[in-house]
Design a protein around this motif. Structure first.
Motif, PDB file in Angstrom:
ATOM      1  N   GLU A  89       0.821  -1.205   0.000  1.00  0.00           N
ATOM      2  CA  GLU A  89       0.000   0.000   0.000  1.00  0.00           C
ATOM      3  C   GLU A  89       0.863   1.267   0.000  1.00  0.00           C
ATOM      4  N   TYR A  90       0.636   2.086  -1.020  1.00  0.00           N
ATOM      5  CA  TYR A  90       1.375   3.339  -1.176  1.00  0.00           C
ATOM      6  C   TYR A  90       2.887   3.134  -1.135  1.00  0.00           C
ATOM      7  N   ASN A  91       3.336   1.954  -1.546  1.00  0.00           N
ATOM      8  CA  ASN A  91       4.773   1.623  -1.540  1.00  0.00           C
ATOM      9  C   ASN A  91       5.409   1.838  -0.174  1.00  0.00           C
ATOM     10  N   SER A  92       4.604   1.760   0.878  1.00  0.00           N
ATOM     11  CA  SER A  92       5.083   2.159   2.200  1.00  0.00           C
ATOM     12  C   SER A  92       5.776   1.050   2.982  1.00  0.00           C
ATOM     13  N   TYR A  93       5.836  -0.164   2.434  1.00  0.00           N
ATOM     14  CA  TYR A  93       6.522  -1.263   3.110  1.00  0.00           C
ATOM     15  C   TYR A  93       7.927  -1.407   2.537  1.00  0.00           C
ATOM     16  N   VAL A  94       8.906  -1.136   3.370  1.00  0.00           N
ATOM     17  CA  VAL A  94      10.303  -1.132   2.944  1.00  0.00           C
ATOM     18  C   VAL A  94      10.931  -2.471   3.313  1.00  0.00           C
ATOM     19  N   GLY A  95      11.428  -3.176   2.298  1.00  0.00           N
ATOM     20  CA  GLY A  95      11.939  -4.525   2.515  1.00  0.00           C
ATOM     21  C   GLY A  95      13.395  -4.691   2.138  1.00  0.00           C
ATOM     22  N   ILE A  96      13.950  -5.828   2.512  1.00  0.00           N
ATOM     23  CA  ILE A  96      15.358  -6.128   2.290  1.00  0.00           C
ATOM     24  C   ILE A  96      15.566  -6.956   1.021  1.00  0.00           C
ATOM     25  N   ASN A  97      16.822  -7.008   0.592  1.00  0.00           N
ATOM     26  CA  ASN A  97      17.219  -7.843  -0.535  1.00  0.00           C
ATOM     27  C   ASN A  97      18.006  -9.026   0.019  1.00  0.00           C
ATOM     28  N   ASN A  98      17.303 -10.122   0.234  1.00  0.00           N
ATOM     29  CA  ASN A  98      17.943 -11.309   0.796  1.00  0.00           C
ATOM     30  C   ASN A  98      17.546 -12.535  -0.012  1.00  0.00           C
ATOM     31  N   GLY A  99      18.552 -13.189  -0.586  1.00  0.00           N
ATOM     32  CA  GLY A  99      18.289 -14.322  -1.457  1.00  0.00           C
ATOM     33  C   GLY A  99      17.789 -15.566  -0.756  1.00  0.00           C
ATOM     34  N   ASN A 100      17.933 -15.631   0.588  1.00  0.00           N
ATOM     35  CA  ASN A 100      17.487 -16.801   1.332  1.00  0.00           C
ATOM     36  C   ASN A 100      16.158 -16.600   2.047  1.00  0.00           C
ATOM     37  N   ASN A 101      15.612 -15.415   1.947  1.00  0.00           N
ATOM     38  CA  ASN A 101      14.359 -15.076   2.626  1.00  0.00           C
ATOM     39  C   ASN A 101      13.208 -15.122   1.631  1.00  0.00           C
ATOM     40  N   GLU A 102      12.289 -16.046   1.830  1.00  0.00           N
ATOM     41  CA  GLU A 102      11.182 -16.211   0.883  1.00  0.00           C
ATOM     42  C   GLU A 102      10.269 -14.994   0.812  1.00  0.00           C
ATOM     43  N   GLY A 103      10.285 -14.168   1.849  1.00  0.00           N
ATOM     44  CA  GLY A 103       9.460 -12.981   1.842  1.00  0.00           C
ATOM     45  C   GLY A 103      10.099 -11.795   1.152  1.00  0.00           C
ATOM     46  N   SER A 104      11.360 -11.920   0.801  1.00  0.00           N
ATOM     47  CA  SER A 104      12.089 -10.843   0.138  1.00  0.00           C
ATOM     48  C   SER A 104      11.900 -10.928  -1.372  1.00  0.00           C
ATOM     49  N   TYR A 105      11.831  -9.758  -2.021  1.00  0.00           N
ATOM     50  CA  TYR A 105      11.722  -9.742  -3.479  1.00  0.00           C
ATOM     51  C   TYR A 105      13.024 -10.191  -4.135  1.00  0.00           C
ATOM     52  N   GLY A 106      14.088 -10.296  -3.328  1.00  0.00           N
ATOM     53  CA  GLY A 106      15.353 -10.782  -3.858  1.00  0.00           C
ATOM     54  C   GLY A 106      15.559 -12.263  -3.644  1.00  0.00           C
ATOM     55  N   PHE A 107      14.509 -12.972  -3.200  1.00  0.00           N
ATOM     56  CA  PHE A 107      14.626 -14.399  -2.922  1.00  0.00           C
ATOM     57  C   PHE A 107      15.117 -15.154  -4.156  1.00  0.00           C
ATOM     58  N   GLY A 108      16.117 -15.995  -3.929  1.00  0.00           N
ATOM     59  CA  GLY A 108      16.695 -16.763  -5.029  1.00  0.00           C
ATOM     60  C   GLY A 108      17.927 -16.115  -5.621  1.00  0.00           C
ATOM     61  N   GLY A 109      18.205 -14.874  -5.201  1.00  0.00           N
ATOM     62  CA  GLY A 109      19.371 -14.166  -5.700  1.00  0.00           C
ATOM     63  C   GLY A 109      20.505 -14.188  -4.685  1.00  0.00           C
ATOM     64  N   PRO A 110      21.557 -13.380  -4.903  1.00  0.00           N
ATOM     65  CA  PRO A 110      22.734 -13.388  -4.034  1.00  0.00           C
ATOM     66  C   PRO A 110      22.675 -12.381  -2.881  1.00  0.00           C
TER      67      PRO A 110
END
Length: 223
Positions: A89-110
């Motif tokens: 919502e309103y881009n208001s959730y700030v998340g991490i880049n973590n390749g091992n975290n399934e909830g991260s948009y970087g999941f599967g990466g380095p």
């Protein structure tokens, strides 16, 4: 600004609503903007989110790099090219880049990203926590605070306005494993000290961050 109507039931817990209203009512027009420039940190003002979208249409996630101080194309989300995401919502959730975290948009990466909420002012945060703290206290993203002491803003159910939490800083491990700290200041254009108009232009993000480039945990930004 009508945030989070899709999650109405979640946000209507009475004790939380009362706490939010109490915090908001303490804000006055006499408040002044914080001084963000400190000679060490990078200050970002009015970074546009998915402007023009609504709760019904949804907000497109975007990615931001501390290294380049700019947005990163979504095609690079499985890389270390970005450090934080702005989603939901309103881009208001700030998340991490973590390749091992399934909830991260970087999941599967380095990505090696992590984030911990600290109940201290930005200037007073001088050292990153231990890896054990990142592991035990770390979260995937931060947004609306439902009373758990982790979010970066309160949401007033009567005014439909978001109020940033005072004295809350986020300590991060970047996608490449460096230590950093982050203060999220506003999601409204111009970062006004007090927002009284629910139609104030948003999402436009103002925040500041500091990345320790030497690999140490030293996050001091003021002598």
């Amino acid at each position: 600004m009508k945030l989070l109507s899709t999650y109405k039931n979640h946000y209507q817990q009475l004790f939380i609503a009362l706490a939010v209203v109490a915090v908001f009512s303490s804000c006055t027009k006499d408040q002044v903007k914080p001084q963000l420039q400190d000679g060490s940190s990078t200050v970002v003002t009015d970074l546009p989110g998915d402007v023009g979208s609504t709760i019904n249409t949804g907000f497109k996630t975007f990615y931001f790099s501390f290294a380049t101080d700019s947005k990163v194309d979504s095609t690079a989300k499985k890389s270390t090219a970005w450090d934080i995401s702005f989603a939901r919502e309103y881009n208001s959730y700030v998340g991490i880049n973590n390749g091992n975290n399934e909830g991260s948009y970087g999941f599967g990466g380095p990505g090696k990203g992590a984030i911990v909420a600290v109940s201290q002012t930005y200037d007073s945060v001088k050292e990153a926590p231990s890896d054990a703290d990142f592991q035990s206290k770390g979260v995937t993203s931060v947004g609306w605070d439902p009373g758990n002491g982790l979010g970066w803003y309160f949401y007033d159910l009567k005014t439909h306005i978001a109020v940033p939490v005072k004295g809350r800083t986020y300590v991060l491990r970047t996608a490449e494993g460096k230590y950093a700290k982050l203060e999220l200041v506003s999601m409204y254009k111009g970062a006004p000290a007090v927002v009284t108009d629910l139609n104030w232009p948003s999402p436009y993000f103002t925040f500041r961050y500091y990345v320790q480039q030497d690999g140490s945990r030293n996050l001091s930004t003021k002598n």
